[in-house]
Design a protein around this motif. Structure first.
Motif, mmCIF file in Angstrom:
data_model
loop_
_atom_site.group_PDB
_atom_site.id
_atom_site.type_symbol
_atom_site.label_atom_id
_atom_site.label_comp_id
_atom_site.label_asym_id
_atom_site.label_seq_id
_atom_site.Cartn_x
_atom_site.Cartn_y
_atom_site.Cartn_z
ATOM 1 N N THR A 54 0.842 -1.204 0.000
ATOM 2 C CA THR A 54 0.000 0.000 0.000
ATOM 3 C C THR A 54 0.878 1.255 0.000
ATOM 4 O O THR A 54 0.600 2.223 -0.732
ATOM 5 C CB THR A 54 -0.940 -0.020 1.227
ATOM 6 O OG1 THR A 54 -1.761 -1.193 1.125
ATOM 7 C CG2 THR A 54 -1.820 1.212 1.283
ATOM 8 N N ALA A 55 1.954 1.232 0.776
ATOM 9 C CA ALA A 55 2.869 2.381 0.819
ATOM 10 C C ALA A 55 3.447 2.661 -0.564
ATOM 11 O O ALA A 55 3.527 3.815 -1.002
ATOM 12 C CB ALA A 55 3.986 2.097 1.821
ATOM 13 N N ILE A 56 3.831 1.594 -1.263
ATOM 14 C CA ILE A 56 4.439 1.762 -2.593
ATOM 15 C C ILE A 56 3.438 2.401 -3.557
ATOM 16 O O ILE A 56 3.795 3.251 -4.374
ATOM 17 C CB ILE A 56 4.971 0.402 -3.110
ATOM 18 C CG1 ILE A 56 6.210 -0.003 -2.297
ATOM 19 C CG2 ILE A 56 5.276 0.448 -4.602
ATOM 20 C CD1 ILE A 56 6.676 -1.433 -2.496
ATOM 21 N N ARG A 57 2.160 2.029 -3.419
ATOM 22 C CA ARG A 57 1.137 2.594 -4.314
ATOM 23 C C ARG A 57 0.809 4.050 -3.961
ATOM 24 O O ARG A 57 0.503 4.865 -4.842
ATOM 25 C CB ARG A 57 -0.152 1.759 -4.222
ATOM 26 C CG ARG A 57 -0.033 0.339 -4.781
ATOM 27 C CD ARG A 57 -0.206 0.270 -6.287
ATOM 28 N NE ARG A 57 -1.511 0.710 -6.750
ATOM 29 C CZ ARG A 57 -2.585 -0.064 -6.865
ATOM 30 N NH1 ARG A 57 -2.507 -1.345 -6.545
ATOM 31 N NH2 ARG A 57 -3.723 0.422 -7.317
ATOM 32 N N ASN A 86 10.796 8.614 -2.093
ATOM 33 C CA ASN A 86 10.313 9.350 -0.908
ATOM 34 C C ASN A 86 9.715 8.414 0.141
ATOM 35 O O ASN A 86 9.058 8.871 1.074
ATOM 36 C CB ASN A 86 9.263 10.385 -1.320
ATOM 37 C CG ASN A 86 8.004 9.731 -1.861
ATOM 38 O OD1 ASN A 86 8.028 8.577 -2.292
ATOM 39 N ND2 ASN A 86 6.899 10.455 -1.841
ATOM 40 N N LEU A 87 9.938 7.108 -0.017
ATOM 41 C CA LEU A 87 9.359 6.109 0.893
ATOM 42 C C LEU A 87 10.467 5.460 1.714
ATOM 43 O O LEU A 87 11.442 4.955 1.151
ATOM 44 C CB LEU A 87 8.610 5.058 0.061
ATOM 45 C CG LEU A 87 8.134 3.776 0.742
ATOM 46 C CD1 LEU A 87 7.229 4.089 1.934
ATOM 47 C CD2 LEU A 87 7.375 2.904 -0.259
ATOM 48 N N ALA A 88 10.290 5.486 3.053
ATOM 49 C CA ALA A 88 11.263 4.832 3.946
ATOM 50 C C ALA A 88 10.556 3.749 4.739
ATOM 51 O O ALA A 88 9.480 3.996 5.308
ATOM 52 C CB ALA A 88 11.861 5.867 4.894
ATOM 53 N N PHE A 89 11.137 2.556 4.768
ATOM 54 C CA PHE A 89 10.598 1.463 5.584
ATOM 55 C C PHE A 89 11.416 1.354 6.867
ATOM 56 O O PHE A 89 12.652 1.350 6.819
ATOM 57 C CB PHE A 89 10.665 0.136 4.824
ATOM 58 C CG PHE A 89 9.665 0.032 3.704
ATOM 59 C CD1 PHE A 89 8.301 -0.022 3.977
ATOM 60 C CD2 PHE A 89 10.078 0.001 2.379
ATOM 61 C CE1 PHE A 89 7.368 -0.111 2.944
ATOM 62 C CE2 PHE A 89 9.154 -0.091 1.342
ATOM 63 C CZ PHE A 89 7.797 -0.148 1.626
ATOM 64 N N VAL A 90 10.710 1.247 7.990
ATOM 65 C CA VAL A 90 11.371 1.259 9.298
ATOM 66 C C VAL A 90 10.707 0.208 10.191
ATOM 67 O O VAL A 90 9.478 0.113 10.213
ATOM 68 C CB VAL A 90 11.205 2.664 9.965
ATOM 69 C CG1 VAL A 90 11.822 2.695 11.349
ATOM 70 C CG2 VAL A 90 11.786 3.756 9.083
ATOM 71 N N VAL A 91 11.503 -0.546 10.947
ATOM 72 C CA VAL A 91 10.938 -1.454 11.951
ATOM 73 C C VAL A 91 10.566 -0.627 13.172
ATOM 74 O O VAL A 91 11.436 0.012 13.773
ATOM 75 C CB VAL A 91 11.950 -2.551 12.365
ATOM 76 C CG1 VAL A 91 11.328 -3.477 13.420
ATOM 77 C CG2 VAL A 91 12.411 -3.355 11.162
ATOM 78 N N ALA A 92 9.290 -0.575 13.491
ATOM 79 C CA ALA A 92 8.848 0.161 14.685
ATOM 80 C C ALA A 92 7.465 -0.324 15.073
ATOM 81 O O ALA A 92 6.595 -0.522 14.218
ATOM 82 C CB ALA A 92 8.810 1.668 14.415
ATOM 83 N N GLU A 93 7.277 -0.520 16.358
ATOM 84 C CA GLU A 93 5.954 -0.875 16.847
ATOM 85 C C GLU A 93 5.052 0.352 16.762
ATOM 86 O O GLU A 93 5.524 1.483 16.907
ATOM 87 C CB GLU A 93 6.063 -1.345 18.287
ATOM 88 C CG GLU A 93 7.029 -2.496 18.403
ATOM 89 C CD GLU A 93 6.781 -3.360 19.607
ATOM 90 O OE1 GLU A 93 5.889 -3.031 20.403
ATOM 91 O OE2 GLU A 93 7.474 -4.373 19.713
#
Ligand SMILES: C[S@@+](CC[C@H](N)C(=O)[O-])C[C@H]1O[C@@H](n2cnc3c(N)ncnc32)[C@H](O)[C@@H]1O
Length: 207
Positions: A54-57, A86-93
């Motif tokens: 969804t983020a990529i879209r 402009n999209l960053a993926f991060v491990v976070a609760e």
């Protein structure tokens, strides 16, 4: 996120990534609606982004999209996909995902029923959003489901480790929790035939 929940989502991440979207038309309609609330100057936080589809879209519609998930495996798979710059993926609760706040928009797709304390997460989302900002969400509300599914099938599937543990919410309870957190509901839809997946757009007004 409890250890059990992290283990569940890490374990199923590859399978989750590989599964086809069940109702593509409904998913596309939801994305079209979500995009209509976004603007090119927005900074967006997404909690529970899963493997990032969804983020990529949606990221091309905004200035910056921070997509977070508590499962390192989900984020590992998300990072392996081609994504906009402009999209960053991060491990976070979800409860601790707010670095970079305040956000214009916070997205929560199929995750609010999974967090340990949904009202507290909604309050944190509200607190880390600009005045006038939007929560765009889709949440499973299984309390309105028939008794046999809710009281027999769901617990059996959870016991077998096939589905995660989640809050069995009523749609009305979810809406009330959003309002109690300080949001005004701007739109509420069900896309497609799954009557238990409630898409809600809510705005933070000036206090
Ligand atoms: C049903 S999947 C939804 C993924 C994606 N948003 C989608 O719509 O396909 C739920 C996701 O929420 C994540 N999750 C569950 N509880 C979480 C929490 N407390 N904090 C952050 N992520 C969580 C899981 O790791 C999983 O990736």
């Amino acid at each position: 996120m409890t250890d059990r929940s992290t283990q569940f989502w890490d374990r199923v991440a590859e399978r989750y990534a590989a599964r086809p979207i069940k109702d593509v038309a409904a998913y596309d309609a939801m994305l079209t609606d979500a995009a209509s609330w976004l603007s090119s100057t927005d900074t967006v936080l997404e909690i529970g982004c899963g493997t990032g589809g969804t983020a990529i879209r949606l990221a091309p519609h905004v200035a910056h999209w921070r997509a977070t998930d508590g499962s390192a495996e989900m984020i590992r798979i998300a990072c392996s996909k081609a994504a906009p710059a402009n999209l960053a993926f991060v491990v976070a609760e979800a409860e601790h995902a707010f670095e970079g706040a305040p956000f214009d928009v916070i997205c929560a797709f199929l995750v609010l029923h999974l967090v340990p304390d949904m009202p507290a997460t909604l309050r944190a989302i509200h607190q880390h959003m600009k005045t006038g900002g939007l929560l765009i969400s889709k949440t499973y509300c299984f309390r309105d489901m028939n008794f046999a599914m809710r009281r027999l099938a769901i617990p059996a599937l959870q016991l077998a480790g096939l589905i995660p543990h989640f809050a069995v919410l009523r749609a009305e309870q979810l809406r009330r929790a959003m309002v109690a957190a300080g949001f005004v509901i701007e739109a509420s839809h069900v896309f497609g035939s799954n009557q238990h997946a409630h898409y809600i757009v809510a705005r933070k007004l000036a206090q």
